[in-house]
Design a protein around this motif. Structure first.
Motif, PDB file in Angstrom:
ATOM      1  N   SER A   5       9.430   4.180  -5.077  1.00 35.44           N
ATOM      2  CA  SER A   5       8.327   3.513  -5.758  1.00 35.44           C
ATOM      3  C   SER A   5       7.250   3.158  -4.729  1.00 35.44           C
ATOM      4  O   SER A   5       7.468   3.234  -3.519  1.00 35.44           O
ATOM      5  CB  SER A   5       8.817   2.257  -6.482  1.00 35.44           C
ATOM      6  OG  SER A   5       9.411   1.350  -5.566  1.00 35.44           O
ATOM      7  N   THR A   6       6.088   2.783  -5.233  1.00 38.36           N
ATOM      8  CA  THR A   6       4.975   2.387  -4.368  1.00 38.36           C
ATOM      9  C   THR A   6       4.084   1.411  -5.111  1.00 38.36           C
ATOM     10  O   THR A   6       4.193   1.248  -6.328  1.00 38.36           O
ATOM     11  CB  THR A   6       4.151   3.618  -3.911  1.00 38.36           C
ATOM     12  OG1 THR A   6       3.225   3.212  -2.908  1.00 38.36           O
ATOM     13  CG2 THR A   6       3.398   4.255  -5.063  1.00 38.36           C
ATOM     14  N   HIS A   7       3.226   0.755  -4.377  1.00 42.39           N
ATOM     15  CA  HIS A   7       2.118  -0.001  -4.957  1.00 42.39           C
ATOM     16  C   HIS A   7       1.016  -0.072  -3.909  1.00 42.39           C
ATOM     17  O   HIS A   7       1.250   0.196  -2.732  1.00 42.39           O
ATOM     18  CB  HIS A   7       2.534  -1.393  -5.462  1.00 42.39           C
ATOM     19  CG  HIS A   7       2.771  -2.411  -4.405  1.00 42.39           C
ATOM     20  ND1 HIS A   7       3.994  -2.586  -3.793  1.00 42.39           N
ATOM     21  CD2 HIS A   7       1.938  -3.325  -3.846  1.00 42.39           C
ATOM     22  CE1 HIS A   7       3.914  -3.569  -2.913  1.00 42.39           C
ATOM     23  NE2 HIS A   7       2.671  -4.030  -2.920  1.00 42.39           N
ATOM     24  N   VAL A   8      -0.192  -0.415  -4.361  1.00 46.24           N
ATOM     25  CA  VAL A   8      -1.345  -0.471  -3.467  1.00 46.24           C
ATOM     26  C   VAL A   8      -2.032  -1.814  -3.649  1.00 46.24           C
ATOM     27  O   VAL A   8      -2.325  -2.230  -4.774  1.00 46.24           O
ATOM     28  CB  VAL A   8      -2.348   0.670  -3.758  1.00 46.24           C
ATOM     29  CG1 VAL A   8      -3.502   0.631  -2.750  1.00 46.24           C
ATOM     30  CG2 VAL A   8      -1.661   2.025  -3.739  1.00 46.24           C
ATOM     31  N   LEU A   9      -2.272  -2.483  -2.519  1.00 44.98           N
ATOM     32  CA  LEU A   9      -2.991  -3.754  -2.523  1.00 44.98           C
ATOM     33  C   LEU A   9      -4.319  -3.583  -1.798  1.00 44.98           C
ATOM     34  O   LEU A   9      -4.375  -2.994  -0.716  1.00 44.98           O
ATOM     35  CB  LEU A   9      -2.171  -4.850  -1.847  1.00 44.98           C
ATOM     36  CG  LEU A   9      -0.861  -5.200  -2.538  1.00 44.98           C
ATOM     37  CD1 LEU A   9      -0.094  -6.229  -1.719  1.00 44.98           C
ATOM     38  CD2 LEU A   9      -1.121  -5.728  -3.938  1.00 44.98           C
ATOM     39  N   ASP A  10      -5.374  -4.097  -2.408  1.00 43.01           N
ATOM     40  CA  ASP A  10      -6.723  -4.102  -1.840  1.00 43.01           C
ATOM     41  C   ASP A  10      -6.851  -5.380  -1.019  1.00 43.01           C
ATOM     42  O   ASP A  10      -7.105  -6.455  -1.557  1.00 43.01           O
ATOM     43  CB  ASP A  10      -7.720  -4.056  -2.999  1.00 43.01           C
ATOM     44  CG  ASP A  10      -9.166  -4.201  -2.587  1.00 43.01           C
ATOM     45  OD1 ASP A  10      -9.447  -4.628  -1.448  1.00 43.01           O
ATOM     46  OD2 ASP A  10     -10.032  -3.899  -3.434  1.00 43.01           O
ATOM     47  N   THR A  11      -6.652  -5.266   0.296  1.00 42.32           N
ATOM     48  CA  THR A  11      -6.675  -6.460   1.144  1.00 42.32           C
ATOM     49  C   THR A  11      -8.102  -6.941   1.427  1.00 42.32           C
ATOM     50  O   THR A  11      -8.285  -8.078   1.834  1.00 42.32           O
ATOM     51  CB  THR A  11      -5.929  -6.218   2.467  1.00 42.32           C
ATOM     52  OG1 THR A  11      -6.518  -5.123   3.154  1.00 42.32           O
ATOM     53  CG2 THR A  11      -4.455  -5.959   2.216  1.00 42.32           C
ATOM     54  N   ALA A  12      -9.101  -6.098   1.194  1.00 39.32           N
ATOM     55  CA  ALA A  12     -10.491  -6.509   1.386  1.00 39.32           C
ATOM     56  C   ALA A  12     -10.923  -7.488   0.295  1.00 39.32           C
ATOM     57  O   ALA A  12     -11.738  -8.375   0.538  1.00 39.32           O
ATOM     58  CB  ALA A  12     -11.410  -5.287   1.391  1.00 39.32           C
ATOM     59  N   ASN A  13     -10.370  -7.309  -0.903  1.00 39.09           N
ATOM     60  CA  ASN A  13     -10.766  -8.139  -2.037  1.00 39.09           C
ATOM     61  C   ASN A  13      -9.639  -9.030  -2.552  1.00 39.09           C
ATOM     62  O   ASN A  13      -9.820  -9.743  -3.527  1.00 39.09           O
ATOM     63  CB  ASN A  13     -11.301  -7.254  -3.166  1.00 39.09           C
ATOM     64  CG  ASN A  13     -12.555  -6.525  -2.733  1.00 39.09           C
ATOM     65  OD1 ASN A  13     -13.571  -7.142  -2.438  1.00 39.09           O
ATOM     66  ND2 ASN A  13     -12.487  -5.205  -2.651  1.00 39.09           N
ATOM     67  N   GLY A  14      -8.467  -8.940  -1.925  1.00 38.59           N
ATOM     68  CA  GLY A  14      -7.352  -9.802  -2.291  1.00 38.59           C
ATOM     69  C   GLY A  14      -6.826  -9.575  -3.692  1.00 38.59           C
ATOM     70  O   GLY A  14      -6.595 -10.533  -4.430  1.00 38.59           O
ATOM     71  N   LYS A  15      -6.623  -8.291  -4.054  1.00 35.33           N
ATOM     72  CA  LYS A  15      -6.155  -7.996  -5.412  1.00 35.33           C
ATOM     73  C   LYS A  15      -5.386  -6.679  -5.427  1.00 35.33           C
ATOM     74  O   LYS A  15      -5.482  -5.885  -4.486  1.00 35.33           O
ATOM     75  CB  LYS A  15      -7.336  -7.914  -6.375  1.00 35.33           C
ATOM     76  CG  LYS A  15      -8.292  -6.772  -6.078  1.00 35.33           C
ATOM     77  CD  LYS A  15      -9.437  -6.732  -7.071  1.00 35.33           C
ATOM     78  CE  LYS A  15     -10.277  -5.472  -6.886  1.00 35.33           C
ATOM     79  NZ  LYS A  15     -11.289  -5.355  -7.923  1.00 35.33           N
ATOM     80  N   PRO A  16      -4.640  -6.433  -6.504  1.00 38.36           N
ATOM     81  CA  PRO A  16      -4.009  -5.118  -6.650  1.00 38.36           C
ATOM     82  C   PRO A  16      -5.089  -4.047  -6.768  1.00 38.36           C
ATOM     83  O   PRO A  16      -6.177  -4.302  -7.301  1.00 38.36           O
ATOM     84  CB  PRO A  16      -3.224  -5.233  -7.962  1.00 38.36           C
ATOM     85  CG  PRO A  16      -3.108  -6.687  -8.238  1.00 38.36           C
ATOM     86  CD  PRO A  16      -4.297  -7.335  -7.612  1.00 38.36           C
ATOM     87  N   ALA A  17      -4.786  -2.864  -6.284  1.00 37.92           N
ATOM     88  CA  ALA A  17      -5.734  -1.754  -6.329  1.00 37.92           C
ATOM     89  C   ALA A  17      -5.392  -0.842  -7.500  1.00 37.92           C
ATOM     90  O   ALA A  17      -4.555   0.053  -7.379  1.00 37.92           O
ATOM     91  CB  ALA A  17      -5.726  -0.990  -5.010  1.00 37.92           C
ATOM     92  N   GLY A  18      -6.009  -1.065  -8.628  1.00 35.31           N
ATOM     93  CA  GLY A  18      -5.798  -0.242  -9.808  1.00 35.31           C
ATOM     94  C   GLY A  18      -6.671   0.997  -9.778  1.00 35.31           C
ATOM     95  O   GLY A  18      -7.802   0.955  -9.310  1.00 35.31           O
ATOM     96  N   GLY A  19      -6.131   2.108 -10.258  1.00 35.94           N
ATOM     97  CA  GLY A  19      -6.898   3.342 -10.354  1.00 35.94           C
ATOM     98  C   GLY A  19      -6.852   4.234  -9.126  1.00 35.94           C
ATOM     99  O   GLY A  19      -7.585   5.213  -9.059  1.00 35.94           O
ATOM    100  N   VAL A  20      -5.972   3.928  -8.166  1.00 31.00           N
ATOM    101  CA  VAL A  20      -5.855   4.766  -6.967  1.00 31.00           C
ATOM    102  C   VAL A  20      -5.037   6.012  -7.297  1.00 31.00           C
ATOM    103  O   VAL A  20      -3.915   5.914  -7.805  1.00 31.00           O
ATOM    104  CB  VAL A  20      -5.183   4.004  -5.798  1.00 31.00           C
ATOM    105  CG1 VAL A  20      -4.990   4.918  -4.592  1.00 31.00           C
ATOM    106  CG2 VAL A  20      -5.991   2.776  -5.422  1.00 31.00           C
ATOM    107  N   VAL A  21      -5.615   7.172  -7.009  1.00 28.93           N
ATOM    108  CA  VAL A  21      -4.884   8.428  -7.209  1.00 28.93           C
ATOM    109  C   VAL A  21      -3.889   8.602  -6.068  1.00 28.93           C
ATOM    110  O   VAL A  21      -4.238   8.406  -4.893  1.00 28.93           O
ATOM    111  CB  VAL A  21      -5.847   9.634  -7.273  1.00 28.93           C
ATOM    112  CG1 VAL A  21      -5.083  10.944  -7.297  1.00 28.93           C
ATOM    113  CG2 VAL A  21      -6.752   9.516  -8.492  1.00 28.93           C
ATOM    114  N   ILE A  22      -2.656   8.946  -6.409  1.00 27.40           N
ATOM    115  CA  ILE A  22      -1.581   9.140  -5.436  1.00 27.40           C
ATOM    116  C   ILE A  22      -0.942  10.500  -5.698  1.00 27.40           C
ATOM    117  O   ILE A  22      -0.641  10.826  -6.852  1.00 27.40           O
ATOM    118  CB  ILE A  22      -0.501   8.050  -5.571  1.00 27.40           C
ATOM    119  CG1 ILE A  22      -1.099   6.660  -5.392  1.00 27.40           C
ATOM    120  CG2 ILE A  22       0.637   8.292  -4.573  1.00 27.40           C
ATOM    121  CD1 ILE A  22      -0.141   5.540  -5.781  1.00 27.40           C
TER     122      ILE A  22
END
Length: 118
Positions: A5-22
């Protein structure tokens, strides 16, 4: 049963990164790559299910490629051309056939990190 499994966090904006193509690749012994999964993160920055599970989860070498530049462009970030980070590849090995391999990406336009999570 093993799973990836994986997930992506947007550390620049302090939120989950929705819509990232993997894209998940299996790395072959001859140096070639085989696409196994192409997906996109949901609003929580996660995929809707495991990337690998069951019979598809086998020991070997893999690569996750995250289209993080496209994500930050969509967020309105002023990125240079070319962007410092565009596609972020993470190569890793699966050695435990019954293990849970969680490979998150924490990213900003200027840096990223990963680890084996739980």
């Amino acid at each position: 049963m093993g799973r990836l499994s994986t997930h992506v966090l947007d550390t620049a904006n302090g939120k989950p990164a929705g819509g990232v193509v993997i894209v998940l690749y299996r790395l072959e012994g001859d140096g070639s790559r085989t696409i196994l999964v192409e997906t996109r993160t949901n609003a929580d920055g996660r995929t809707d299910g495991p990337l690998l599970t069951g019979d598809a989860f086998i020991c070997g070498r893999y690569e996750l490629v995250f289209a993080i530049g496209d994500y930050f462009r969509a967020q309105g970030a002023a990125l240079p051309e070319p962007a410092f980070l565009d596609e972020v590849p993470i190569r890793f090995g699966i050695a435990e056939p019954d293990g849970h391999y969680h490979v998150p990406l924490l990213a900003s336009p200027w840096g990223c990190t990963t680890y084996r999570g739980s």
